[in-house]
Design an enzyme around this catalytic site. Structure first.
Site, PDB file in Angstrom:
ATOM      1  N   PHE A  18       0.830  -1.215   0.000  1.00  0.00           N
ATOM      2  CA  PHE A  18       0.000   0.000   0.000  1.00  0.00           C
ATOM      3  C   PHE A  18       0.865   1.267   0.000  1.00  0.00           C
ATOM      4  O   PHE A  18       0.570   2.238  -0.698  1.00  0.00           O
ATOM      5  CB  PHE A  18      -0.908   0.068   1.239  1.00  0.00           C
ATOM      6  CG  PHE A  18      -1.867  -1.070   1.406  1.00  0.00           C
ATOM      7  CD1 PHE A  18      -2.212  -1.903   0.343  1.00  0.00           C
ATOM      8  CD2 PHE A  18      -2.449  -1.328   2.658  1.00  0.00           C
ATOM      9  CE1 PHE A  18      -3.112  -2.945   0.513  1.00  0.00           C
ATOM     10  CE2 PHE A  18      -3.356  -2.366   2.835  1.00  0.00           C
ATOM     11  CZ  PHE A  18      -3.679  -3.177   1.767  1.00  0.00           C
ATOM     12  N   ASP A  64      13.516   1.815  11.525  1.00  0.00           N
ATOM     13  CA  ASP A  64      12.490   0.920  12.046  1.00  0.00           C
ATOM     14  C   ASP A  64      11.540   1.744  12.917  1.00  0.00           C
ATOM     15  O   ASP A  64      12.000   2.408  13.864  1.00  0.00           O
ATOM     16  CB  ASP A  64      13.195  -0.158  12.886  1.00  0.00           C
ATOM     17  CG  ASP A  64      12.275  -1.297  13.262  1.00  0.00           C
ATOM     18  OD1 ASP A  64      11.102  -1.039  13.594  1.00  0.00           O
ATOM     19  OD2 ASP A  64      12.732  -2.451  13.244  1.00  0.00           O
ATOM     20  N   VAL A  65      10.243   1.712  12.611  1.00  0.00           N
ATOM     21  CA  VAL A  65       9.304   2.543  13.392  1.00  0.00           C
ATOM     22  C   VAL A  65       9.196   2.094  14.851  1.00  0.00           C
ATOM     23  O   VAL A  65       8.615   2.790  15.679  1.00  0.00           O
ATOM     24  CB  VAL A  65       7.875   2.605  12.766  1.00  0.00           C
ATOM     25  CG1 VAL A  65       7.890   3.275  11.409  1.00  0.00           C
ATOM     26  CG2 VAL A  65       7.223   1.226  12.697  1.00  0.00           C
ATOM     27  N   ASN A  91       1.224   3.794   7.723  1.00  0.00           N
ATOM     28  CA  ASN A  91       0.949   2.561   6.998  1.00  0.00           C
ATOM     29  C   ASN A  91       1.823   1.387   7.436  1.00  0.00           C
ATOM     30  O   ASN A  91       1.380   0.239   7.394  1.00  0.00           O
ATOM     31  CB  ASN A  91       1.139   2.843   5.495  1.00  0.00           C
ATOM     32  CG  ASN A  91       1.240   1.592   4.673  1.00  0.00           C
ATOM     33  OD1 ASN A  91       0.243   0.905   4.441  1.00  0.00           O
ATOM     34  ND2 ASN A  91       2.453   1.250   4.228  1.00  0.00           N
ATOM     35  N   TYR A 157      -2.877  -9.969  16.102  1.00  0.00           N
ATOM     36  CA  TYR A 157      -3.000  -9.020  14.972  1.00  0.00           C
ATOM     37  C   TYR A 157      -4.321  -8.267  15.110  1.00  0.00           C
ATOM     38  O   TYR A 157      -4.359  -7.045  14.980  1.00  0.00           O
ATOM     39  CB  TYR A 157      -2.910  -9.749  13.635  1.00  0.00           C
ATOM     40  CG  TYR A 157      -3.028  -8.802  12.443  1.00  0.00           C
ATOM     41  CD1 TYR A 157      -2.069  -7.820  12.214  1.00  0.00           C
ATOM     42  CD2 TYR A 157      -4.107  -8.879  11.552  1.00  0.00           C
ATOM     43  CE1 TYR A 157      -2.174  -6.934  11.142  1.00  0.00           C
ATOM     44  CE2 TYR A 157      -4.219  -8.006  10.474  1.00  0.00           C
ATOM     45  CZ  TYR A 157      -3.251  -7.025  10.274  1.00  0.00           C
ATOM     46  OH  TYR A 157      -3.364  -6.150   9.212  1.00  0.00           O
ATOM     47  N   GLY A 188      -9.930  -5.114   3.633  1.00  0.00           N
ATOM     48  CA  GLY A 188     -10.019  -6.569   3.761  1.00  0.00           C
ATOM     49  C   GLY A 188      -8.855  -7.180   3.001  1.00  0.00           C
ATOM     50  O   GLY A 188      -7.795  -6.550   2.860  1.00  0.00           O
TER      51      GLY A 188
HETATM   52  N1  LIG Z   1      -2.573  -6.729   2.690  1.00  0.00           N
HETATM   53  C1  LIG Z   1      -3.650  -6.865   3.435  1.00  0.00           C
HETATM   54  O1  LIG Z   1      -4.453  -7.801   3.234  1.00  0.00           O
HETATM   55  C2  LIG Z   1      -3.965  -5.839   4.489  1.00  0.00           C
HETATM   56  C3  LIG Z   1      -5.298  -5.715   4.902  1.00  0.00           C
HETATM   57  C4  LIG Z   1      -5.614  -4.781   5.884  1.00  0.00           C
HETATM   58  C5  LIG Z   1      -4.626  -3.983   6.421  1.00  0.00           C
HETATM   59  N2  LIG Z   1      -3.323  -4.126   6.021  1.00  0.00           N
HETATM   60  C6  LIG Z   1      -2.335  -3.230   6.633  1.00  0.00           C
HETATM   61  O2  LIG Z   1      -1.769  -2.418   5.628  1.00  0.00           O
HETATM   62  C7  LIG Z   1      -0.481  -1.956   6.033  1.00  0.00           C
HETATM   63  C8  LIG Z   1       0.497  -2.155   4.894  1.00  0.00           C
HETATM   64  O3  LIG Z   1       0.595  -3.526   4.614  1.00  0.00           O
HETATM   65  P1  LIG Z   1       0.788  -4.113   3.144  1.00  0.00           P
HETATM   66  O4  LIG Z   1      -0.356  -5.015   2.881  1.00  0.00           O
HETATM   67  O5  LIG Z   1       1.110  -3.053   2.185  1.00  0.00           O
HETATM   68  O6  LIG Z   1       2.057  -5.080   3.421  1.00  0.00           O
HETATM   69  P2  LIG Z   1       3.544  -5.078   2.882  1.00  0.00           P
HETATM   70  O7  LIG Z   1       3.572  -5.162   1.392  1.00  0.00           O
HETATM   71  O8  LIG Z   1       4.236  -6.159   3.661  1.00  0.00           O
HETATM   72  O9  LIG Z   1       4.123  -3.641   3.326  1.00  0.00           O
HETATM   73  C9  LIG Z   1       4.389  -3.339   4.665  1.00  0.00           C
HETATM   74  C10 LIG Z   1       5.295  -2.113   4.728  1.00  0.00           C
HETATM   75  O10 LIG Z   1       5.533  -1.792   6.113  1.00  0.00           O
HETATM   76  C11 LIG Z   1       6.917  -1.641   6.332  1.00  0.00           C
HETATM   77  N3  LIG Z   1       7.255  -2.038   7.684  1.00  0.00           N
HETATM   78  C12 LIG Z   1       6.894  -3.187   8.328  1.00  0.00           C
HETATM   79  N4  LIG Z   1       7.431  -3.207   9.553  1.00  0.00           N
HETATM   80  C13 LIG Z   1       8.149  -2.054   9.691  1.00  0.00           C
HETATM   81  C14 LIG Z   1       8.940  -1.511  10.716  1.00  0.00           C
HETATM   82  N5  LIG Z   1       9.114  -2.138  11.903  1.00  0.00           N
HETATM   83  N6  LIG Z   1       9.546  -0.302  10.535  1.00  0.00           N
HETATM   84  C15 LIG Z   1       9.389   0.345   9.363  1.00  0.00           C
HETATM   85  N7  LIG Z   1       8.647  -0.113   8.340  1.00  0.00           N
HETATM   86  C16 LIG Z   1       8.041  -1.313   8.508  1.00  0.00           C
HETATM   87  C17 LIG Z   1       7.581  -2.528   5.276  1.00  0.00           C
HETATM   88  O11 LIG Z   1       8.863  -2.038   4.936  1.00  0.00           O
HETATM   89  P3  LIG Z   1      10.269  -2.706   5.323  1.00  0.00           P
HETATM   90  O12 LIG Z   1      10.086  -4.182   5.321  1.00  0.00           O
HETATM   91  O13 LIG Z   1      11.213  -2.190   4.273  1.00  0.00           O
HETATM   92  O14 LIG Z   1      10.559  -2.142   6.669  1.00  0.00           O
HETATM   93  C18 LIG Z   1       6.653  -2.348   4.089  1.00  0.00           C
HETATM   94  O15 LIG Z   1       7.029  -1.207   3.346  1.00  0.00           O
HETATM   95  C19 LIG Z   1      -0.153  -2.711   7.312  1.00  0.00           C
HETATM   96  O16 LIG Z   1      -0.404  -1.863   8.404  1.00  0.00           O
HETATM   97  C20 LIG Z   1      -1.135  -3.882   7.305  1.00  0.00           C
HETATM   98  O17 LIG Z   1      -1.433  -4.329   8.590  1.00  0.00           O
HETATM   99  C21 LIG Z   1      -2.972  -5.025   5.055  1.00  0.00           C
END
Ligand SMILES: NC(=O)c1ccc[n+]([C@@H]2O[C@H](COP(=O)([O-])OP(=O)(O)OC[C@H]3O[C@@H](n4cnc5c(N)ncnc54)[C@H](OP(=O)(O)O)[C@@H]3O)[C@@H](O)[C@H]2O)c1
Length: 262
Positions: A18, A64-65, A91, A157, A188
């Protein structure tokens, strides 16, 4: 529409999913970007692409956040450049593991709580005072439908995303009387690196999550974030829930079953 050309958007977790798609969507509209993530190479390559392709200003902060000092350092560096983000997209986040609560790994729990809840708070606490002082800004939190309904083996989660929902409401209440807006966008099932991360790198398990239906794509969420961010200043969308059409709740997901070959 409220143009974001020339404004500054801070997007955490912009190295994939995202966050990545949102940064690209904002850059297309001429918005300057502050992007973060832990994977240096990905982040730097993306900084270069955004700058070259769209001609916008880009600042990349690799950290790292979960590390409060590094969140504060980024905010201080922005302040020293006299940059106040107009938009903050909280995000960065993850699911780690999918186990029954009595079998869950403590390390997974800590990762999720520290990133999804404490990381979001650290970033918000570092950036929001600047927005409040300027009496202008927009915080967009990425929650989840997992913050509306609990599902089996979602336990911690779910708890972190329920916390994001509560914090989103709390931020809105505490910002009453200011022009700073706050919204939670709660998707979702979406196809990103999310499931690969959740299953600790197991690609097969991750792919099964998206079998038999069309999940949301990162670009769908980017479009929604863009819509919220460009709504007129007197409009505060506080919560937006979005499912793929095949999914109507955490419990109702229609998958097309492949017919067995005769
Ligand atoms: N995909 C779904 O089905 C879904 C549904 C609902 C909500 N979400 C939420 O959407 C958000 C984005 O997820 P996504 O689906 O886009 O997954 P993603 O492709 O795995 O992206 C997650 C992003 O968060 C960063 N991140 C994770 N842990 C971090 C940390 N400790 N410090 C800094 N950056 C961190 C990662 O970057 P690095 O690894 O480079 O640090 C990556 O850029 C999350 O909050 C997730 O819970 C996802």
């Amino acid at each position: 529409m409220n143009s974001i050309r020339g404004k500054w958007a801070l997007i955490t977790g912009a190295t994939s999913g995202f966050g990545h798609a949102t940064a690209e969507r904002f850059a297309q509209a001429g918005c300057n970007l502050i992007i973060t993530g832990r994977r240096t190479e990905k982040l730097e390559a993306f900084e270069h692409v955004l700058n070259e392709k769209y001609g916008v200003k880009v600042l990349a902060y690799c950290f790292d956040v979960r590390n409060l000092n590094q969140c504060v350092e980024m905010a201080n560096d922005l302040a020293s450049r006299e940059i106040v983000p107009d938009i903050l997209v909280n995000n960065a986040g993850l699911a780690s593991g999918k186990d029954k609560i009595h079998e869950g790994l403590i390390g997974d729990w800590e990762k999720m709580i520290d990133t999804n809840v404490k990381g979001l708070l650290y970033i918000t606490r570092s950036i929001l005072p600047m927005m409040v002082a300027r009496n202008d800004g927009h915080v967009i939190n990425i929650g989840s439908v997992a913050g509306h309904i609990v599902y089996p083996e979602g336990n911690v989660y779910n708890a972190t995303k329920f916390a994001v929902k509560a914090l989103n409401e709390a931020i809105n209440l505490d910002l009453a009387g200011t022009n700073v807006r706050c919204c939670s966008i709660d998707p979702g099932a979406a196809e990103t690196e999310f499931s690969k991360v959740r299953f600790h790198g197991d690609e097969d398990k991750a792919q099964k999550v998206y079998e038999g239906f069309k999940p949301l794509q990162a670009e769908d969420i980017a479009d929604i974030i863009f819509y919220v961010a460009t709504s007129p200043p007197h409009v505060n969308i506080t919560n937006l829930v979005v499912y793929p059409t095949a999914q109507r709740s955490a419990y109702v997901l229609h998958r097309e079953v492949k017919k067995e070959e005769e």
